[in-house]
Design a protein around this motif. Structure first.
Motif, PDB file in Angstrom:
ATOM      1  N   LYS A  99       0.827  -1.212   0.000  1.00 15.27           N
ATOM      2  CA  LYS A  99       0.000   0.000   0.000  1.00 15.27           C
ATOM      3  C   LYS A  99       0.861   1.263   0.000  1.00 15.27           C
ATOM      4  CE  LYS A  99      -3.671  -2.422   2.500  1.00 15.27           C
ATOM      5  NZ  LYS A  99      -2.916  -3.543   3.063  1.00 15.27           N
ATOM      6  N   ASN A 100       1.901   1.297   0.845  1.00 13.07           N
ATOM      7  CA  ASN A 100       2.750   2.493   0.857  1.00 13.07           C
ATOM      8  C   ASN A 100       3.369   2.766  -0.500  1.00 13.07           C
ATOM      9  OD1 ASN A 100       2.395   3.170   3.598  1.00 13.07           O
ATOM     10  ND2 ASN A 100       3.946   1.685   4.227  1.00 13.07           N
ATOM     11  N   ILE A 101       3.843   1.710  -1.168  1.00 15.29           N
ATOM     12  CA  ILE A 101       4.521   1.965  -2.437  1.00 15.29           C
ATOM     13  C   ILE A 101       3.520   2.276  -3.547  1.00 15.29           C
ATOM     14  CG2 ILE A 101       6.598   0.687  -1.797  1.00 15.29           C
ATOM     15  CD1 ILE A 101       5.670  -1.640  -3.510  1.00 15.29           C
ATOM     16  N   GLU A 102       2.326   1.703  -3.476  1.00 21.00           N
ATOM     17  CA  GLU A 102       1.299   2.081  -4.456  1.00 21.00           C
ATOM     18  C   GLU A 102       0.906   3.551  -4.283  1.00 21.00           C
ATOM     19  OE1 GLU A 102       0.196  -2.391  -3.826  1.00 21.00           O
ATOM     20  OE2 GLU A 102       1.189  -0.783  -2.698  1.00 21.00           O
ATOM     21  N   TRP A 103       0.670   3.963  -3.033  1.00 21.77           N
ATOM     22  CA  TRP A 103       0.304   5.358  -2.777  1.00 21.77           C
ATOM     23  C   TRP A 103       1.421   6.305  -3.224  1.00 21.77           C
ATOM     24  CZ3 TRP A 103      -1.383   3.674   2.732  1.00 21.77           C
ATOM     25  CH2 TRP A 103      -2.726   3.238   2.704  1.00 21.77           C
ATOM     26  N   ALA A 104       2.660   5.911  -2.970  1.00 28.23           N
ATOM     27  CA  ALA A 104       3.781   6.766  -3.363  1.00 28.23           C
ATOM     28  C   ALA A 104       3.816   6.965  -4.871  1.00 28.23           C
ATOM     29  CB  ALA A 104       5.101   6.152  -2.869  1.00 28.23           C
ATOM     30  N   LEU A 105       3.609   5.899  -5.629  1.00 30.07           N
ATOM     31  CA  LEU A 105       3.635   6.025  -7.084  1.00 30.07           C
ATOM     32  C   LEU A 105       2.451   6.836  -7.605  1.00 30.07           C
ATOM     33  CD1 LEU A 105       4.868   2.528  -8.337  1.00 30.07           C
ATOM     34  CD2 LEU A 105       6.171   4.649  -8.095  1.00 30.07           C
ATOM     35  N   LEU A 106       1.270   6.645  -7.026  1.00 27.73           N
ATOM     36  CA  LEU A 106       0.119   7.444  -7.440  1.00 27.73           C
ATOM     37  C   LEU A 106       0.409   8.927  -7.273  1.00 27.73           C
ATOM     38  CD1 LEU A 106      -2.833   5.368  -5.921  1.00 27.73           C
ATOM     39  CD2 LEU A 106      -2.450   5.782  -8.364  1.00 27.73           C
ATOM     40  N   CYS A 107       1.069   9.283  -6.182  1.00 28.06           N
ATOM     41  CA  CYS A 107       1.376  10.690  -5.910  1.00 28.06           C
ATOM     42  C   CYS A 107       2.658  11.136  -6.601  1.00 28.06           C
ATOM     43  CB  CYS A 107       1.453  10.927  -4.409  1.00 28.06           C
ATOM     44  SG  CYS A 107      -0.161  10.785  -3.609  1.00 28.06           S
ATOM     45  N   ASP A 108       3.282  10.232  -7.337  1.00 30.14           N
ATOM     46  CA  ASP A 108       4.434  10.591  -8.169  1.00 30.14           C
ATOM     47  C   ASP A 108       4.067  10.545  -9.637  1.00 30.14           C
ATOM     48  OD1 ASP A 108       7.123  11.485  -7.923  1.00 30.14           O
ATOM     49  OD2 ASP A 108       7.841   9.567  -8.720  1.00 30.14           O
ATOM     50  N   GLY A 109       2.765  10.512  -9.939  1.00 33.26           N
ATOM     51  CA  GLY A 109       2.302  10.654 -11.306  1.00 33.26           C
ATOM     52  C   GLY A 109       2.025   9.374 -12.064  1.00 33.26           C
ATOM     53  N   VAL A 110       2.146   8.204 -11.427  1.00 33.31           N
ATOM     54  CA  VAL A 110       1.885   6.946 -12.116  1.00 33.31           C
ATOM     55  C   VAL A 110       0.369   6.700 -12.126  1.00 33.31           C
ATOM     56  CG1 VAL A 110       2.258   4.448 -12.104  1.00 33.31           C
ATOM     57  CG2 VAL A 110       4.122   6.005 -11.456  1.00 33.31           C
ATOM     58  N   GLU A 111      -0.157   6.311 -13.283  1.00 32.40           N
ATOM     59  CA  GLU A 111      -1.585   6.044 -13.399  1.00 32.40           C
ATOM     60  C   GLU A 111      -1.941   4.721 -12.709  1.00 32.40           C
ATOM     61  OE1 GLU A 111      -3.953   7.993 -14.734  1.00 32.40           O
ATOM     62  OE2 GLU A 111      -2.400   9.524 -15.055  1.00 32.40           O
ATOM     63  N   LYS A 148       9.992   8.521  -3.448  1.00 34.19           N
ATOM     64  CA  LYS A 148       8.881   9.388  -3.056  1.00 34.19           C
ATOM     65  C   LYS A 148       8.666   9.321  -1.551  1.00 34.19           C
ATOM     66  CE  LYS A 148       5.360  12.105  -4.002  1.00 34.19           C
ATOM     67  NZ  LYS A 148       5.561  13.477  -4.522  1.00 34.19           N
ATOM     68  N   LEU A 149       8.730   8.126  -0.986  1.00 35.62           N
ATOM     69  CA  LEU A 149       8.578   7.986   0.459  1.00 35.62           C
ATOM     70  C   LEU A 149       9.724   8.662   1.209  1.00 35.62           C
ATOM     71  CD1 LEU A 149       7.333   4.289   0.578  1.00 35.62           C
ATOM     72  CD2 LEU A 149       6.031   6.290   1.332  1.00 35.62           C
ATOM     73  N   ASP A 150      10.896   8.745   0.576  1.00 35.64           N
ATOM     74  CA  ASP A 150      12.025   9.451   1.183  1.00 35.64           C
ATOM     75  C   ASP A 150      11.686  10.899   1.509  1.00 35.64           C
ATOM     76  OD1 ASP A 150      14.419   8.129   1.835  1.00 35.64           O
ATOM     77  OD2 ASP A 150      14.924   7.853  -0.280  1.00 35.64           O
ATOM     78  N   THR A 151      10.768  11.488   0.727  1.00 33.13           N
ATOM     79  CA  THR A 151      10.451  12.905   0.921  1.00 33.13           C
ATOM     80  C   THR A 151       9.723  13.168   2.234  1.00 33.13           C
ATOM     81  OG1 THR A 151       8.330  12.800  -0.278  1.00 33.13           O
ATOM     82  CG2 THR A 151      10.318  13.234  -1.590  1.00 33.13           C
ATOM     83  N   ILE A 152       9.146  12.120   2.848  1.00 40.55           N
ATOM     84  CA  ILE A 152       8.463  12.291   4.140  1.00 40.55           C
ATOM     85  C   ILE A 152       9.019  11.363   5.218  1.00 40.55           C
ATOM     86  CG2 ILE A 152       6.303  13.122   3.113  1.00 40.55           C
ATOM     87  CD1 ILE A 152       5.166  10.253   3.550  1.00 40.55           C
ATOM     88  N   LYS A 153      10.048  10.616   4.895  1.00 40.57           N
ATOM     89  CA  LYS A 153      10.541   9.588   5.816  1.00 40.57           C
ATOM     90  C   LYS A 153      10.866  10.147   7.194  1.00 40.57           C
ATOM     91  CE  LYS A 153      14.016   5.862   5.977  1.00 40.57           C
ATOM     92  NZ  LYS A 153      15.221   5.310   5.294  1.00 40.57           N
ATOM     93  N   SER A 154      11.432  11.343   7.260  1.00 34.04           N
ATOM     94  CA  SER A 154      11.815  11.924   8.550  1.00 34.04           C
ATOM     95  C   SER A 154      10.602  12.283   9.403  1.00 34.04           C
ATOM     96  CB  SER A 154      12.665  13.175   8.327  1.00 34.04           C
ATOM     97  OG  SER A 154      11.913  14.181   7.656  1.00 34.04           O
ATOM     98  N   GLU A 155       9.420  12.350   8.790  1.00 34.12           N
ATOM     99  CA  GLU A 155       8.206  12.728   9.506  1.00 34.12           C
ATOM    100  C   GLU A 155       7.286  11.533   9.758  1.00 34.12           C
ATOM    101  OE1 GLU A 155       7.464  16.001  10.681  1.00 34.12           O
ATOM    102  OE2 GLU A 155       9.625  15.935  10.312  1.00 34.12           O
ATOM    103  N   VAL A 156       7.770  10.325   9.494  1.00 30.11           N
ATOM    104  CA  VAL A 156       6.934   9.125   9.638  1.00 30.11           C
ATOM    105  C   VAL A 156       7.258   8.396  10.934  1.00 30.11           C
ATOM    106  CG1 VAL A 156       6.377   6.854   8.675  1.00 30.11           C
ATOM    107  CG2 VAL A 156       6.626   8.825   7.148  1.00 30.11           C
ATOM    108  N   ILE A 157       6.207   8.022  11.644  1.00 28.69           N
ATOM    109  CA  ILE A 157       6.296   7.067  12.746  1.00 28.69           C
ATOM    110  C   ILE A 157       5.647   5.787  12.240  1.00 28.69           C
ATOM    111  CG2 ILE A 157       5.684   6.560  15.129  1.00 28.69           C
ATOM    112  CD1 ILE A 157       5.356   9.562  15.580  1.00 28.69           C
ATOM    113  N   TRP A 158       6.389   4.692  12.252  1.00 24.00           N
ATOM    114  CA  TRP A 158       5.925   3.459  11.626  1.00 24.00           C
ATOM    115  C   TRP A 158       5.102   2.631  12.598  1.00 24.00           C
ATOM    116  CZ3 TRP A 158       6.679   3.543   6.562  1.00 24.00           C
ATOM    117  CH2 TRP A 158       7.691   4.370   6.065  1.00 24.00           C
ATOM    118  N   TRP A 159       4.075   1.956  12.048  1.00 22.23           N
ATOM    119  CA  TRP A 159       3.247   1.106  12.903  1.00 22.23           C
ATOM    120  C   TRP A 159       3.275  -0.344  12.446  1.00 22.23           C
ATOM    121  CZ3 TRP A 159      -0.982  -1.440  10.748  1.00 22.23           C
ATOM    122  CH2 TRP A 159      -1.599  -0.890   9.604  1.00 22.23           C
ATOM    123  N   SER A 160       3.057  -1.232  13.408  1.00 24.24           N
ATOM    124  CA  SER A 160       2.952  -2.665  13.132  1.00 24.24           C
ATOM    125  C   SER A 160       1.574  -3.202  13.486  1.00 24.24           C
ATOM    126  CB  SER A 160       4.010  -3.446  13.915  1.00 24.24           C
ATOM    127  OG  SER A 160       5.311  -3.055  13.524  1.00 24.24           O
TER     128      SER A 160
END
Length: 374
Positions: free
Chosen positions: A185-197, A217-229
């Motif tokens: 899901k994270n990588i799909e969302w990242a690509l959608l917001c990076d212009g991939v159809e 793309k996720l690198d652009t917010i990585k410093s602001e992410v708290i990861w959950w399990s």
């Protein structure tokens, strides 16, 4: 991919509720207890209330619950290698069911033989439709992973996130984000917001460059992410003000928004539909298997799946269950607006690509974890 019947799940009308218990034949040569694996939280509570407690009252069966579903594949592999299967029934998402089925760790079943027919006369396979997508999987619900956000963030200057890509907009929507510590899901969302159809997502992700594009793309917010399990973490972080937005299961967000009345709203844009259901571990002794099959016949019938939707905002996987769902069992609120399948909530959505993730998860997971460690 079609989701038979589920997209009309919000056309819910109040019909007379069937009797609480169906007539169950005696369970011959059955164990008197079950160890059931699920996800904890509001979802597991909905399972307990809708069918474990009624079944226990009818049969005297005792239940032990293990909240390890997110580790189901690894733990069942280890149990199989040790020759000691301690779980009786396991709740898993679609891709994990496919992997377990492919590896021979989940038992193949014929749902038309082991499950009840629909109350509308449909066979189980007709009733479950596309959610019955492999030979080991016994569907329960359709849910989505989506975003919640706090409604009182002063730094946003009155702005409100209205699309997924607010996740990556640190200028207009500053603050900590909560994302799952997995690539799915994270990588799909990242690509959608990076212009991939949408239609190109998995073609792009099938290349090493595509995965790297998503991670960039996720690198652009990585410093602001708290990861959950665990799915409960994002709602708690939102309630505490530790994060300003975050992903989790829609039922968890329903709980924090409706049940707890926290200053949180749902962002449905590009929610990801998933199916969730049961697998039976391969190699159970006869008495334990008999108990599992007896329980499943009850727990997955039309009324029980409708009952589950009265405790959590997940759509029942049976088409015949949907007309029996109306209001929340305790709160009395109409459940339709809170269902992921509500037409107003699915203007943009993805359906989890089960086959792609079954084939690629191990490699992508390894790359994602390496990226996290950088």
């Amino acid at each position: 991919m079609t989701i038979r019947g589920l997209l009309s799940a919000t056309a819910l009308v109040a019909l007379p509720v069937a009797a609480m218990a169906q007539d169950l034949p005696p369970c011959e040569n059955c164990a008197d207890s079950m160890t059931v694996v699920s996800w904890g939280g509001a979802y597991q509570t909905s399972q307990i209330k809708a069918y474990a407690e009624p079944y226990a009252a009818m049969t005297g069966t005792t239940f032990t619950w293990d909240e390890s579903s997110n580790e189901a594949v690894a733990k069942l592999r280890a149990m199989n290698e040790a020759g000691n299967i301690t779980w009786d029934l396991v709740d898993v998402e679609g891709p994990d069911s496919q992997r377990l089925c492919d590896e021979g760790l989940a038992m193949e079943v014929d749902i038309d033989e082991i499950l009840a027919a629909g109350d509308d006369g449909s066979t189980p396979r007709e009733d479950f439709g596309d959610s019955a997508f492999n030979d080991c999987y016994i569907p329960q619900i359709v849910f989505s992973t989506t975003f919640g956000y706090r409604t009182n963030v002063a730094e946003w200057g009155g702005r409100t996130p209205d699309n997924l890509c607010a996740l990556f907009d640190l200028e207009n929507f500053p603050g900590k984000r909560s994302l799952e510590r997995r690539p799915k899901k994270n990588i799909e969302w990242a690509l959608l917001c990076d212009g991939v159809e949408k239609d190109d997502l998995y073609d792009v992700l099938s290349t090493p460059e595509g995965v790297e594009q998503a991670l960039a793309k996720l690198d652009t917010i990585k410093s602001e992410v708290i990861w959950w399990s665990a799915g409960a973490e994002t709602p708690q972080r939102l309630a505490d003000g530790e994060v300003v937005m975050g992903s989790t299961y829609n039922g968890r967000l329903f709980s924090v928004i409706v049940e707890q009345s926290q200053p949180v709203e749902m962002l449905w844009d590009w929610q990801v539909f998933d199916f969730d259901g049961w697998i039976i571990p391969e190699g159970l002794p006869e008495d334990r298997l008999n108990r599992v099959l007896h329980f499943l016949h009850f727990a997955t019938d039309t009324q029980r799946l409708a009952d589950q939707a009265k405790f959590i905002s997940y759509g029942p996987a049976r088409a015949s269950s949907q007309p029996l769902v109306s209001t929340h069992a305790d709160l009395g609120v109409e459940m339709a607006p809170h269902m992921p399948t509500n037409p107003e909530n699915q203007k943009n959505y993805l359906v989890n690509n089960i086959e792609w993730w079954a084939d690629n998860q191990d490699d992508v997971e390894a790359r994602f974890q390496a990226w996290l460690a950088q």
